[in-house]
Scaffold this active site. Structure first.
Site, PDB file in Angstrom:
ATOM      1  N   HIS A   1       0.838  -1.205  -0.146  1.00 27.24           N
ATOM      2  CA  HIS A   1       0.035   0.090  -0.156  1.00 27.24           C
ATOM      3  C   HIS A   1       0.809   1.412  -0.246  1.00 27.24           C
ATOM      4  O   HIS A   1       1.997   1.411   0.644  1.00 27.24           O
ATOM      5  CB  HIS A   1      -0.680   0.071   1.219  1.00 27.24           C
ATOM      6  CG  HIS A   1      -1.821   1.082   1.347  1.00 27.24           C
ATOM      7  ND1 HIS A   1      -2.008   2.065   2.098  1.00 27.24           N
ATOM      8  CD2 HIS A   1      -3.080   1.235   0.519  1.00 27.24           C
ATOM      9  CE1 HIS A   1      -2.953   2.748   1.790  1.00 27.24           C
ATOM     10  NE2 HIS A   1      -3.745   2.544   0.983  1.00 27.24           N
TER      11      HIS A   1
ATOM     12  N   SER B   1      -8.144 -15.242  -1.569  1.00 25.25           N
ATOM     13  CA  SER B   1      -8.592 -13.892  -1.743  1.00 25.25           C
ATOM     14  C   SER B   1      -9.893 -13.623  -2.096  1.00 25.25           C
ATOM     15  O   SER B   1     -10.327 -14.738  -2.658  1.00 25.25           O
ATOM     16  CB  SER B   1      -7.485 -13.316  -2.713  1.00 25.25           C
ATOM     17  OG  SER B   1      -8.012 -11.952  -3.315  1.00 25.25           O
TER      18      SER B   1
END
Lengths: 475, 475
Positions: free
Chosen positions: A193, A395
């Protein structure tokens, strides 16, 4: 006159009574030259320089000085009510068409309405009482206990707090790492991120970007090479439990093994950025376990993502011993200054407490299973329709070919990067919603690529040969 | 059974159905040894180490795994409703007795209830549109325009955003300063907010503490000496528009003059920490004007203080040119990463917009005048009762002798430092509330000091000889 909504943003300054001498708005430089143009308009006459992306300064609900008689006529109240009603309508619409961001919009906090008008503030450290009495520390500590238990850290050995967002968690975790190893170097995969790199810059840490595999996971071979080149300095490592774009989960065990094999025994600090999957992972079979029984220093997770919360928030858990390092040398404070922010939103802990109490570990487990199931459904239907798509094993983030039409992207609020877009399947994303999206996409796509006459782009570099369905990789 | 509130926090894990194999709570270290002790009790068996202040870990609403039949029986809902109802009652009580913190608790946001259940998130830069559609940027930009106008910065020349609290404003302003002058030294008076020193540590900036006058203002003589000793490096200066404890306002004009006379022309950056008074100052006669027409770089103010807002928030305004410096070298981002936090609370801007629109500049002016009047009333009555007290000219913060009884301090939620306490007179602090407080204080004090037989402490060092009313300084 504020009565007519169309004229609402008109600049009223020429008409208002002059303010007392110590505050004369005429002296103030401002948008005196602006032309009224409806509720949304408050054009500033000059062109504001546009720096990357679309500048939205012109889309604004201007604040105008009340007329002297507004209280009598009620026209201001009426104007504001009309702005809010329209805004509410747009929120309903935008919330309905929302797939790209990992926010669970499926929550009902009606029971908490009764608390909304209190100014609840959990100033500073949640474990140290403040004299400000309007707080919600009892709820906050309850939430923290729940997470510490989830990640297997004894109640007497953990410290944590409820943050404003995932970024604050990363800023905190990496700061703790830097204070533990002041000359440590920061290692983070390039799909980490952006707040991780922001932290490096803010904290003046040397930062080494590590390559990723096609899946988005950290490439431990490259990691090893880079460690070996920098043996002299301790390693502070950001491990992604779900990357932003591909939802990839770094292999924590392999990261630790790589560190130890490269001679970093006892000279590393690991922060796990679990913004999204930090809460899902414990409920997924075969997932590498995030636990403080392994040599990690901190874990952060977002509260407004999987849990769902009307405002951004997050949870940060670290080892109490590290907080002692962080709060040493704080001679200027009578208390421990261990949070990044000072005043902290006291409503968020109550929202989290409410949901955790209602759902429990089992409730989350059910939701995780549903999300994974729906994500598989989406990926399978995309591929069946000839759209290149990838779904990492652990995921619920489905990565696929970026839709060609920006209007479509905006309508469904998809997050895009380069050639790919993604949908994060959250508990509020139902099969019905996915079907609506899929049908619309397939129809549009047929016109974008003229029913196959124009070739669709190759995505092999982004999602791997086996997931790409371009003319070259299609089997 | 969750039915009985008294047993609610009992550890339920022995009774629940085993969770599926991938998540077995028995493996989890936790408070298995804890003894139930009522709603508030969740004792952890071990003693948590107490680090400064009072550790409140034992005061927590534990989160327990729901029983399998909870949905049927409704007992969990009933339990949670009872916790919330009690909590609400305590909030009402605590809100009533609240004087020490500068939070305006007088607001009515009933009209905004309709928006509470939306997940509103103003991700990143307010001036750059994001694909996430459930935002409130239109409101945010309206609020920012209002503040830019207040502080006299052209719409085309400012940048800003709504922060989570005053600390975030200081972290942002000082980061901008550091990026403008990477080798700059930070100067801040020793009565600056602790977040300023936290920023210095986070950002690895050299920090020089400047002395203060008795009033709490920066001592420009000492400032000059320290500047002269460090001529080689640019100066990044934190100027307090209202210090935390004494409500002192640094003399901005004198700070600028001192910088220029010491040879720092063009080599300084000033951040104004206006957490509380940044919004009051423009409405006070004789107050040094905070304006971007002077060579300042940024101003921050808290939104939950004078404006009043159910959650902490703040406003940060800086020059657009500085943001270009801050957001250069951000190769990893397709957008401009110019805020400290990433996800940002989208409700706060709507609360602020609502209040600013209702009250306008004139409304705030009236409230400021009322606060100053009431602060004078408080100070005069304290002194008349023989209690040493000080009120800075431009301030609504009354500093006085610290009450001897900690229970009294907690009851009125007074903030204390050393020998002094303070009350920040906000719009919700009425004469009636002050009278109740004063009467109680005077009565208690008479017993603390046995009607004058025991001498009260000397406060000359804290508030000056002329404000102290100890036996030595009483005239």
């Amino acid at each position: 006159m504020v009565g007519s909504v169309g004229q609402a943003s008109m600049d009223l300054r020429e008409k208002v009574e002059p303010l007392p001498e110590e505050f004369d708005p005429k002296e103030i430089s401002g948008p005196a030259d602006s032309a009224p143009n409806g509720i949304l308009g408050s054009g500033d006459g000059k062109n504001r320089e546009i720096v990357l992306g679309r500048n939205v300064h012109k889309m604004c609900f201007a604040i105008n000085e009340p007329e002297a008689d507004d209280e009598v006529t009620g026209e201001r109240e009426a104007y504001m009510a009309s702005v809010l009603a329209r805004y509410r309508k747009s929120l309903v619409e935008r919330t309905k068409h929302h797939l790209g961001y990992p926010y669970n919009l499926d929550f009902d906090y009606g029971a908490l309405n009764q608390l909304q008008h209190f100014s609840i503030n959990n100033l500073g450290d949640p474990f140290i009482e403040s004299n400000y009495g309007v707080h919600s520390r009892q709820f906050e500590v309850g939430v923290l206990d729940w997470f510490a238990r989830l990640w297997e850290l004894e109640r007497s050995e953990y410290w944590g707090y409820i943050t404003n967002c995932g970024t604050e968690g990363n800023l905190h975790g990496l700061l703790v790492g830097r204070e533990v190893f002041p000359d440590g170097m920061l290692y983070a995969s390039r799909e980490s991120h952006y707040s991780v790199f922001k932290a490096a810059r803010m904290y003046r840490m040397e930062c080494i970007k590590v390559d990723t595999l096609v899946s988005g996971e950290i490439d431990c071979k490259d990691f090893r090479n880079k460690l070996v080149q920098n043996k002299g300095k301790p390693a502070i490592v950001n491990v992604n439990i779900g990357t932003t774009v591909k939802g990839a989960v770094d292999d924590l065990d392999m990261v630790i093994q790589t560190l130890e094999e490269s001679g970093f025994r006892d000279r590393f600090y690991i922060h796990c950025d679990g913004a999204l999957f930090g809460l899902m992972m414990p409920f997924v079979k075969r997932a590498p376990k995030v636990t403080f029984k392994k040599p990690i220093g901190s874990v952060s997770v977002s509260g407004h993502k999987f849990v769902g919360c009307p405002m951004p928030c997050g949870v940060q858990i670290t080892r109490l011993e590290h907080i002692k390092v962080l709060s040493s040398n704080v001679e200027y404070l009578a208390s421990r200054d261990s949070t990044i922010m000072g005043s902290r939103n006291g409503h968020a802990p109550i929202f989290l407490w409410y949901t955790l109490n209602r759902k429990g570990y089992r409730g989350f487990q059910k939701e995780v299973q549903k999300c994974l199931r729906n994500a598989h459904y989406l990926k399978d239907r995309l591929k069946a329709a000839g759209v290149g798509a990838m779904l990492n094993e652990l995921s619920s983030t489905v990565v696929f070919e970026r839709p060609k039409d920006e209007e479509f992207v905006r309508r469904w609020q998809l997050a895009c990067e380069g050639n790919i877009a993604h949908i994060v399947v959250m508990p509020n994303v139902t099969i019905e919603k996915l079907d609506t999206f899929l049908n619309e996409l397939i129809q549009k796509r047929s016109s974008w690529y003229e029913g196959g006459k124009i070739p669709s782009p190759c995505l092999a570099a982004d999602i791997g040969d086996e997931n790409c369905l371009c003319s070259l990789h299609q089997k």
